[in-house]
Write a protein that holds these residues in place. Structure first.
Motif, short mmCIF file in Angstrom:
data_model
loop_
_atom_site.label_atom_id
_atom_site.label_comp_id
_atom_site.label_asym_id
_atom_site.label_seq_id
_atom_site.Cartn_x
_atom_site.Cartn_y
_atom_site.Cartn_z
N THR A 393 14.93 -9.94 5.26
CA THR A 393 15.24 -9.83 3.90
C THR A 393 13.77 -9.38 3.68
O THR A 393 13.40 -8.05 2.70
CB THR A 393 15.89 -10.61 3.38
OG1 THR A 393 14.56 -11.56 3.69
CG2 THR A 393 17.04 -11.01 3.37
N ALA A 394 12.73 -9.78 3.99
CA ALA A 394 11.56 -9.78 3.14
C ALA A 394 10.86 -7.90 4.56
O ALA A 394 10.12 -7.29 3.80
CB ALA A 394 10.34 -10.81 3.41
N GLY A 395 11.73 -8.05 5.14
CA GLY A 395 10.28 -7.02 6.22
C GLY A 395 11.16 -5.49 5.30
O GLY A 395 10.52 -4.28 5.44
N THR A 396 12.78 -5.45 5.09
CA THR A 396 13.28 -4.21 5.15
C THR A 396 12.52 -4.19 3.46
O THR A 396 13.21 -2.99 3.68
CB THR A 396 14.83 -4.58 5.27
OG1 THR A 396 15.35 -5.90 4.25
CG2 THR A 396 15.32 -4.95 6.53
N THR A 397 12.44 -5.37 2.70
CA THR A 397 12.11 -5.19 1.26
C THR A 397 10.56 -4.71 1.27
O THR A 397 10.29 -3.46 0.42
CB THR A 397 12.17 -6.46 0.55
OG1 THR A 397 13.34 -6.50 0.72
CG2 THR A 397 11.64 -6.11 -0.75
N VAL A 398 9.97 -5.42 2.07
CA VAL A 398 8.37 -4.34 2.17
C VAL A 398 7.96 -3.24 2.68
O VAL A 398 7.40 -1.97 2.25
CB VAL A 398 8.12 -5.40 2.65
CG1 VAL A 398 6.19 -4.16 3.54
CG2 VAL A 398 7.19 -6.54 2.85
N TYR A 399 9.19 -2.38 3.07
CA TYR A 399 9.06 -1.34 4.35
C TYR A 399 9.89 -0.16 3.02
O TYR A 399 9.64 0.34 3.10
CB TYR A 399 10.61 -1.55 5.14
CG TYR A 399 10.63 0.11 6.09
CD1 TYR A 399 9.67 0.34 7.59
CD2 TYR A 399 11.19 0.58 5.61
CE1 TYR A 399 10.20 1.66 7.78
CE2 TYR A 399 11.60 2.44 6.19
CZ TYR A 399 10.94 2.63 7.08
OH TYR A 399 11.15 3.70 7.65
N THR A 400 10.49 -0.78 2.21
CA THR A 400 11.36 0.48 0.95
C THR A 400 10.61 0.83 0.10
O THR A 400 10.40 1.36 -0.18
CB THR A 400 12.76 -0.10 0.75
OG1 THR A 400 13.08 -1.26 0.50
CG2 THR A 400 14.00 0.29 1.91
N LEU A 401 9.81 -1.20 -0.21
CA LEU A 401 9.43 -1.08 -1.70
C LEU A 401 7.63 -0.80 -1.68
O LEU A 401 7.24 0.13 -2.10
CB LEU A 401 9.21 -2.37 -2.61
CG LEU A 401 11.12 -2.91 -2.47
CD1 LEU A 401 10.51 -4.16 -3.44
CD2 LEU A 401 11.66 -1.23 -3.37
N ILE A 402 6.76 -1.08 -0.42
CA ILE A 402 5.97 -1.09 -0.40
C ILE A 402 5.51 -0.13 0.35
O ILE A 402 4.57 0.46 0.30
CB ILE A 402 4.50 -2.38 0.20
CG1 ILE A 402 5.29 -3.30 -0.16
CG2 ILE A 402 3.56 -2.39 0.64
CD1 ILE A 402 4.60 -4.75 -0.36
N GLY A 403 5.61 0.94 1.58
CA GLY A 403 5.86 1.37 2.90
C GLY A 403 5.69 1.56 4.14
O GLY A 403 5.65 -0.65 3.89
N PRO A 404 6.13 1.58 5.27
CA PRO A 404 6.69 1.30 6.41
C PRO A 404 4.64 0.61 6.83
O PRO A 404 5.37 -0.42 7.95
CB PRO A 404 6.96 2.45 7.44
CG PRO A 404 7.88 3.56 6.22
CD PRO A 404 6.79 3.15 4.76
N ALA A 405 4.20 1.85 6.93
CA ALA A 405 2.66 1.40 7.28
C ALA A 405 2.05 0.42 7.45
O ALA A 405 1.42 -0.46 7.85
CB ALA A 405 1.54 2.68 6.03
N PHE A 406 2.42 0.02 5.73
CA PHE A 406 2.27 -1.67 5.33
C PHE A 406 2.46 -3.03 5.79
O PHE A 406 2.25 -3.29 7.20
CB PHE A 406 1.93 -1.74 3.79
CG PHE A 406 1.69 -3.34 3.86
CD1 PHE A 406 0.48 -3.25 3.09
CD2 PHE A 406 2.65 -4.77 3.19
CE1 PHE A 406 -0.27 -4.94 3.16
CE2 PHE A 406 2.30 -5.61 2.94
CZ PHE A 406 1.36 -5.72 2.42
N LEU A 407 3.74 -2.41 6.47
CA LEU A 407 4.90 -3.30 7.14
C LEU A 407 4.12 -3.32 8.96
O LEU A 407 4.28 -4.52 9.49
CB LEU A 407 6.28 -3.44 7.19
CG LEU A 407 7.15 -4.08 8.35
CD1 LEU A 407 6.93 -5.15 7.05
CD2 LEU A 407 8.93 -3.12 8.71
N TRP A 408 3.44 -2.19 9.50
CA TRP A 408 4.22 -2.23 10.62
C TRP A 408 2.63 -3.32 11.05
O TRP A 408 2.14 -3.39 12.50
CB TRP A 408 3.76 -0.65 11.42
CG TRP A 408 5.02 -0.22 11.06
CD1 TRP A 408 5.62 0.84 10.26
CD2 TRP A 408 6.74 -0.79 11.97
NE1 TRP A 408 7.14 1.32 10.32
CE2 TRP A 408 6.80 0.35 11.16
CE3 TRP A 408 6.98 -2.26 12.17
CZ2 TRP A 408 8.91 -0.37 11.83
CZ3 TRP A 408 8.15 -2.34 13.01
CH2 TRP A 408 8.58 -1.26 12.64
#
Length: 437
Positions: A393-408
């Protein structure tokens, strides 16, 4: 990171510094010898079941084939994660209150039924409902199976026993990875059919071969655990508890589980954000199959040798180094944009997974009093469920809304913090585990 054994202290040596069991020199499987029948039954069932681990890695692609847009994908993935908040707690409680065997059968047969429901679901809402049921029933199995392992062997063999089951997971997953990409390209219905069929196959193995007693530990192991539970200040008030209070009142485990949860969240990104990254780069589902094959193939090839070799080293440093490799390898996904680059990052975190071996599950078993092994494993599985839920949930949301770089890169920072926290708990965990043995 599938799921330490504490060696008895002898001649003044720390318990965790000793080799598990003397194996024959040059035999890479020496760590996996001498187990009782119940361990091999769980091993065989796990291999069969994991051969059918096809739907999860390709669920994002299946949803796309049904016309579900990326913006609605988190609803189904989140529902899949939500079931992880229910199944482990129920499974752990049932494993202690009733029968390990019946708990496993209920979860396996429920999983098979839920697979069919998910495939037949006509819209996002019904897919989400089926996904909750699927993950809830599937995660009921692990606490009971893990408690069976802890019942069947003493502390000196638990790390190897849990590593063996992790090996089984990856033997099945390696086969599934080879099958998955091919089957997905020829019809997703085959993924669901095989997944459901292997769950039924595991249920048949359990029903026919696994002993029916709720607990299989020896009298000597039970007595030792009972004495240790009475002596432990963290567990002194738990003997009459029939619920999860026995875990919640354990101060050491209360500190440990959130730290493990952070690491499990990072690992769970390989199920949720990694497929999204592959799809975002315009790569085919077969690349996800390649990722699964590389991961499982390395573990199948290296796990027995690594378990035998690393048993000579203290548990905590091995776990910390391995966890560092996992966090770093997963974070490097942020710079991967081709099949070769994805495969390279998988090699890094897979080597960490090999080194982790059976440490987390066996550690929880060593920390638990005998009468609460199912609930301790249930709490650990629930922690993994929370981590998986947040990744989906949060992981995919961050990926799609904030960006992959921030998540990784945030995952890398969180992983480093968790490693430091677990390092500080190392002496207390070793002391408790040595007392249990």
């Amino acid at each position: 990171m599938t799921t330490t054994s504490i060696r008895p202290a002898e001649c003044g040596e720390p318990a965790v510094a000793r080799r598990s069991r003397p194996g024959r020199p040059g035999n890479p499987l020496s760590a996996f010898t001498g187990f009782p029948r119940a361990i091999w039954i769980v091993f065989a069932g796990t291999v069969v079941n994991r051969i059918g681990f096809l739907v999860g890695p390709f669920l994002v692609f299946f949803l796309g084939s049904r016309g579900i847009p990326s913006s609605q994908t988190p609803y189904v993935l989140g529902a899949l994660g939500a079931g992880n908040l229910v199944g482990p707690a129920v499974g752990g409680w049932l494993a202690d209150r009733g029968s390990r065997k019946l708990t496993m059968l209920t979860g396996l047969l429920g999983t098979a039924a839920a697979q069919g429901a998910l495939f037949a679901a006509p819209n996002v809402a019904t897919m989400a409902l089926a996904a909750i049921t699927l993950s809830a029933t599937a995660t009921m199995v692990s606490p009971a199976a893990s408690a069976t392992l802890a019942d069947s062997v003493g502390p000196e063999q638990r790390r190897e026993a849990f590593a063996l089951i992790g090996w089984a997971v990856n033997i099945g997953t390696a086969v599934a990875g080879v099958l998955g990409g091919y089957l997905a390209a020829h019809g997703y219905w085959m993924l669901f059919a095989i997944d459901a069929g292997t769950s039924v196959g595991y249920a048949v193995i359990v029903a026919v071969l696994l002993p029916g007693q709720a607990s299989q530990q020896t009298d000597a192991a039970s007595e030792a655990d009972a004495v240790a539970a009475t002596a432990s200040e963290d567990s002194s008030s738990t003997s009459s508890s029939s619920g999860y209070g026995v875990v919640l009142r354990d101060r050491l485990v209360r500190k440990l589980l959130p730290l493990l949860g952070v690491q499990l969240f990072i690992y769970s990104l390989t199920e949720s954000a990694l497929p999204l990254a592959i799809r975002t780069d315009g790569l085919s589902p077969s690349v996800m199959g390649l990722v699964a094959v590389v991961n499982a193939g390395l573990i199948v090839a290296l796990q027995p040798v690594a378990t035998t070799f690393l048993a000579r080293f203290p548990r905590t440093p091995v776990y910390l180094v391995a966890s560092t490799l996992i966090a770093l390898g997963i974070a490097l996904t942020g710079i991967a944009h081709s099949p070769a680059m994805y495969a390279a990052t998988v090699v890094v975190w897979s080597l960490g997974e090999v080194a982790v071996g059976g440490i987390p599950g066996a550690l929880i078993a060593d920390l638990a009093p005998a009468h609460a092994r199912g609930r301790y494993q249930g709490a650990f599985s629930w922690t993994w469920g929370v981590a998986r839920f947040l990744a989906l949930t949060a992981g995919t949301t961050v990926y799609t809304l904030i960006g992959p770089a921030f998540l990784w890169w945030s995952a890398l920072g969180a992983g480093a913090a968790a490693i430091v926290g677990i390092a500080t708990l190392g002496p207390a965990m070793d002391h408790r585990s040595a007392g249990r043995s």
